[in-house]
Design a protein around this motif. Structure first.
Motif, PDB file in Angstrom:
ATOM      1  N   LEU A 127       1.139  -1.276   0.147  1.00 45.16           N
ATOM      2  CA  LEU A 127      -0.253   0.002   0.105  1.00 45.16           C
ATOM      3  C   LEU A 127       0.941   0.916   0.313  1.00 45.16           C
ATOM      4  CD1 LEU A 127      -3.179  -1.015   2.257  1.00 45.16           C
ATOM      5  CD2 LEU A 127      -3.227  -0.915   0.312  1.00 45.16           C
ATOM      6  N   PRO A 128       0.474   2.014  -0.460  1.00 47.43           N
ATOM      7  CA  PRO A 128       1.467   3.916  -0.720  1.00 47.43           C
ATOM      8  C   PRO A 128       1.747   4.341   1.125  1.00 47.43           C
ATOM      9  CG  PRO A 128      -0.383   3.325  -1.739  1.00 47.43           C
ATOM     10  CD  PRO A 128      -0.843   2.758  -1.031  1.00 47.43           C
ATOM     11  N   VAL A 129       3.213   4.227   1.296  1.00 53.94           N
ATOM     12  CA  VAL A 129       3.404   4.510   2.317  1.00 53.94           C
ATOM     13  C   VAL A 129       3.403   6.622   2.852  1.00 53.94           C
ATOM     14  CG1 VAL A 129       5.618   4.910   4.345  1.00 53.94           C
ATOM     15  CG2 VAL A 129       5.019   2.946   2.221  1.00 53.94           C
ATOM     16  N   SER A 130       2.658   6.424   3.429  1.00 55.85           N
ATOM     17  CA  SER A 130       1.853   7.583   4.286  1.00 55.85           C
ATOM     18  C   SER A 130       2.886   7.730   5.415  1.00 55.85           C
ATOM     19  CB  SER A 130       0.846   7.861   3.405  1.00 55.85           C
ATOM     20  OG  SER A 130       0.066   7.185   4.795  1.00 55.85           O
ATOM     21  N   PRO A 131       2.310   9.300   6.548  1.00 53.12           N
ATOM     22  CA  PRO A 131       2.326   9.244   7.764  1.00 53.12           C
ATOM     23  C   PRO A 131       1.729   8.419   8.291  1.00 53.12           C
ATOM     24  CG  PRO A 131       2.917  11.800   7.074  1.00 53.12           C
ATOM     25  CD  PRO A 131       2.125  10.440   5.970  1.00 53.12           C
ATOM     26  N   ALA A 132       0.230   8.457   8.360  1.00 56.82           N
ATOM     27  CA  ALA A 132      -0.711   7.600   8.789  1.00 56.82           C
ATOM     28  C   ALA A 132      -0.720   5.884   8.982  1.00 56.82           C
ATOM     29  CB  ALA A 132      -2.087   7.846   8.288  1.00 56.82           C
ATOM     30  N   SER A 133      -0.400   5.345   6.808  1.00 52.60           N
ATOM     31  CA  SER A 133       0.020   3.587   7.350  1.00 52.60           C
ATOM     32  C   SER A 133       1.085   4.308   8.041  1.00 52.60           C
ATOM     33  CB  SER A 133       0.847   3.570   5.733  1.00 52.60           C
ATOM     34  OG  SER A 133       1.998   4.543   5.111  1.00 52.60           O
ATOM     35  N   VAL A 134       2.511   4.413   8.149  1.00 52.69           N
ATOM     36  CA  VAL A 134       3.319   3.757   9.450  1.00 52.69           C
ATOM     37  C   VAL A 134       2.961   3.681  10.452  1.00 52.69           C
ATOM     38  CG1 VAL A 134       5.824   4.866  10.569  1.00 52.69           C
ATOM     39  CG2 VAL A 134       5.438   4.770   7.470  1.00 52.69           C
ATOM     40  N   MET A 135       2.289   4.877  10.748  1.00 49.49           N
ATOM     41  CA  MET A 135       1.492   4.930  12.217  1.00 49.49           C
ATOM     42  C   MET A 135       1.104   3.329  12.255  1.00 49.49           C
ATOM     43  SD  MET A 135       3.466   6.909  14.079  1.00 49.49           S
ATOM     44  CE  MET A 135       4.539   6.566  13.548  1.00 49.49           C
ATOM     45  N   ILE A 136      -0.360   3.280  11.142  1.00 44.86           N
ATOM     46  CA  ILE A 136      -0.841   1.830  11.389  1.00 44.86           C
ATOM     47  C   ILE A 136      -0.275   1.001  11.205  1.00 44.86           C
ATOM     48  CG2 ILE A 136      -3.157   0.893   9.922  1.00 44.86           C
ATOM     49  CD1 ILE A 136      -4.174   3.377   9.425  1.00 44.86           C
TER      50      ILE A 136
END
Length: 406
Positions: free
Chosen positions: A303-312
């Motif tokens: 999935l695309p990496v973003s600040p939100a995906s890093v925290m999840i």
């Protein structure tokens, strides 16, 4: 034959034992889990490639692994508290020397050998060993879980502390401050001091017989094999995650917060695994943990990496992080009893640290070769599926020596 527990001083209540053990686990695990924050600043300050410090940390994990059964055997004979004092001194000295050195050889000695031996002497493996001998059997799985959760809490606390130290004082002073914090461990170890041998550990089995019994036991070999993967995955993420996030354009602070969130959610995961290990099949818990790890890593990289995906991702992998330790150590205690717990869990942990060495080192090698970590992430996914498979055939029963005579 009924086994009696060793007679302890009146003040050494189970609450004191658990609190002191948990504090030691948190303090000892904290600086080690934050070492990835020093990868970039130390490398840049000394003009070294990332592979140099990565190799030092890989050696640290390998020395930690080889030192664990050795120091576990010493603890089985002389008591965990004495070994913890030695471990804390070595650990603090290694961190201080890391801050001072400008030589790659001395870096390997300090961050690799001294810190590795220090962690082996005072981290959660010996805390778990002490719990297995000082606490009643019905409390062990829960105690293993809360002891491991405390180590994860140390990771949650020390990651932002390390980032604050780096920002305020620089990387060298940050290492000196970490070293000072470790000097609390010898005082806390008083709460785990007890007779090394006594009625609780009575029995005719010798050290050599214990090793022969364990390494001749198929389920123990499978457990050792599976725990290799745990180290392979978590050590890679601990050391290389901050740099990976920096490489893809995220602010350096996300690396620190990623490690902190992993540590926070591992408090939940490790404690839950300890509680569930007292009620459900430990091998099934391990099968699901490793399978879900692979699924979480696959989702993160696809999935695309973003600040939100890093925290999840950090929260999800944190739930599965070292939640493997309570059921793994619980299986060792169940199969072989507590007498040589320090030694036998030490060999299981050696496998974990061999995996850690390869995870850290190969992560650096893959990055140097390809300029990214993509192929290594897929290798970690396959390793998790392998671990889920090898735990399935484990027989979750005591060895014949510990079973009631028919």
């Amino acid at each position: 034959m009924t086994v009696q527990h060793a007679r302890l001083p009146d003040w050494l209540a189970p609450t004191v034992i658990v609190v002191c053990g948990c504090l030691i686990s948190a303090i000892a695990f904290g600086p080690r889990s934050a070492m990835g924050l020093f990868l970039t600043p130390l490398s840049e300050a000394r003009g070294w490639s990332r592979e140099v410090f990565a190799l030092a940390l890989a050696i640290q994990n390998l020395v930690w692994g080889f030192g664990q059964p050795l120091l576990g055997a010493v603890a089985d004979r002389w008591g965990e508290a004495r070994v913890m004092v030695l471990g804390a001194v070595l650990y603090a000295g290694g961190l201080a020397l890391t801050a001072y050195t400008e030589s790659q050889f001395v870096l390997m000695l300090a961050s690799g050998i001294l810190v590795g031996l220090g962690i082996a002497g005072c981290a959660f493996a010996l805390v778990i060993s002490a719990f297995s001998k000082l606490l009643p059997a019905e409390s062990r799985s829960w105690a293993f879980g809360i002891g491991m959760a405390s180590g994860s809490l140390g990771q949650f606390i020390f990651a932002p502390i390390g980032m604050a130290f780096l920002a305020s004082f620089g990387w060298q002073t940050a290492l000196y401050l970490f070293a000072l914090m470790l000097l609390a461990v010898p005082f806390l170890a008083i709460g785990l001091r007890a007779p090394a041998r006594g009625p609780a550990l009575a029995g005719s089995q010798t050290f050599g017989q214990a090793l022969g019994e364990a390494f001749g036991h198929r389920s123990y070999i499978l457990l050792v094999s599976g725990f290799f993967v745990c180290g392979f995955q978590v050590a890679f993420i601990t050391v290389h995650m901050p740099s990976y996030l920096n490489d893809i354009g995220l602010d350096a602070s996300y690396g620190a917060w990623s490690l902190a969130v992993i540590g926070l959610f591992n408090v939940i995961g490790a404690y839950s695994a300890g509680v569930l290990g007292g009620r459900l099949s430990k091998r099934w818990i391990l099968c699901w943990i490793y399978f879900l790890r692979s699924a979480v890593i696959a989702a993160f990289i696809l999935l695309p990496v973003s600040p939100a995906s890093v925290m999840i991702f950090s929260a999800a992998i944190g739930l599965l992080w070292l939640s493997t330790v309570p059921p793994t150590s619980g299986l060792v205690a169940l199969m072989f009893g507590p007498k040589y717990m320090g030694t036998l869990f030490g060999f299981v942990f050696l496998s974990h640290q061999v995996g850690s060495f390869l995870g850290i080192w190969l992560g650096g090698v893959f990055y140097a070769a390809y300029g990214n970590y993509d192929m290594f992430w897929w290798l970690a996914i396959l390793a998790g599926l392998f671990a889920a498979a090898v735990h399935y055939p484990i027989r979750e029963v005591p060895v014949a020596r510990l079973q009631p005579a028919r």
